[in-house]
Design an enzyme around this catalytic site. Structure first.
Site, PDB file in Angstrom:
ATOM      1  CB  CYS A  50      -3.214  12.018 -11.742  1.00 42.99           C
ATOM      2  SG  CYS A  50      -1.488  12.349 -12.166  1.00 42.99           S
ATOM      3  CG  HIS A  92      -2.432  17.102 -13.135  1.00 41.41           C
ATOM      4  ND1 HIS A  92      -1.383  17.542 -12.373  1.00 41.41           N
ATOM      5  CD2 HIS A  92      -3.088  18.218 -13.537  1.00 41.41           C
ATOM      6  CE1 HIS A  92      -1.407  18.853 -12.292  1.00 41.41           C
ATOM      7  NE2 HIS A  92      -2.441  19.292 -12.992  1.00 41.41           N
ATOM      8  CB  CYS A 137       0.766  13.259  -7.514  1.00 45.35           C
ATOM      9  SG  CYS A 137       0.133  12.262  -8.877  1.00 45.35           S
ATOM     10  CB  CYS A 153       1.486  17.698  -8.353  1.00 45.60           C
ATOM     11  SG  CYS A 153       0.895  18.260  -9.959  1.00 45.60           S
ATOM     12  CE  LYS A 181      -3.428   0.009   2.892  1.00 44.98           C
ATOM     13  NZ  LYS A 181      -4.231   0.121   4.139  1.00 44.98           N
TER      14      LYS A 181
HETATM   15 FE1  FES Z   1      -0.573  13.831 -10.541  1.00 40.67          FE
HETATM   16 FE2  FES Z   1      -0.381  16.449 -10.852  1.00 40.67          FE
HETATM   17  S1  FES Z   1      -1.913  15.373  -9.859  1.00 40.67           S
HETATM   18  S2  FES Z   1       0.984  14.936 -11.528  1.00 40.67           S
END
Ligand code: FES
Length: 109
Positions: A78, A91, A76, A87, A58
């Site tokens: 995504c 994304h 991040c 990030c 996890k």
């Molecule tokens: Fe994943 Fe920006 S939210 S790179």
């Protein structure tokens, strides 16, 4: 892309409470009425995380807000960032390619 589920399936899915748009609000009650939307991520085989720390059972990260070096830090959500958990803007490419709408979690110091 999220898919609405039937009530029975919704019990096992994520629940998101949202205010309906004005066009769907109950007459005389404004937009105060809330509705339940059940969504399911269509992650495909292997889940939502394509490559980040797959050796871990996890992926969990802990950050103390008081120890942030910048007044605003983007994390991040995504699972495409090359600097995960931070990030790196990946994304944007993901959203353009898939029509998704994911973005970072912004944490203020
Ligand atoms: Fe994943 Fe920006 S939210 S790179």
């Amino acid at each position: 892309m999220a898919t609405p589920l039937c009530a029975a399936a919704a019990a096992a899915a994520c629940r998101l409470y949202v205010s309906p748009p004005a066009s769907l609000a109950a007459p005389g009650r404004g937009r105060s009425r809330r509705c339940l939307v059940a969504v399911r991520a269509e992650a495909g085989v292997g889940g939502i995380n394509p490559a980040i720390r797959k050796e871990e059972a996890k992926v969990v990260d802990t950050v103390l807000a008081g120890e942030l070096s910048k007044p605003l830090t983007a994390y991040c959500r995504c699972w495409r960032s090359g600097t995960f958990p931070l990030c790196d803007g990946s994304h944007v490419k993901h959203n353009k390619e898939t029509g998704d709408n994911v973005g970072p979690l912004l944490v203020k110091k």
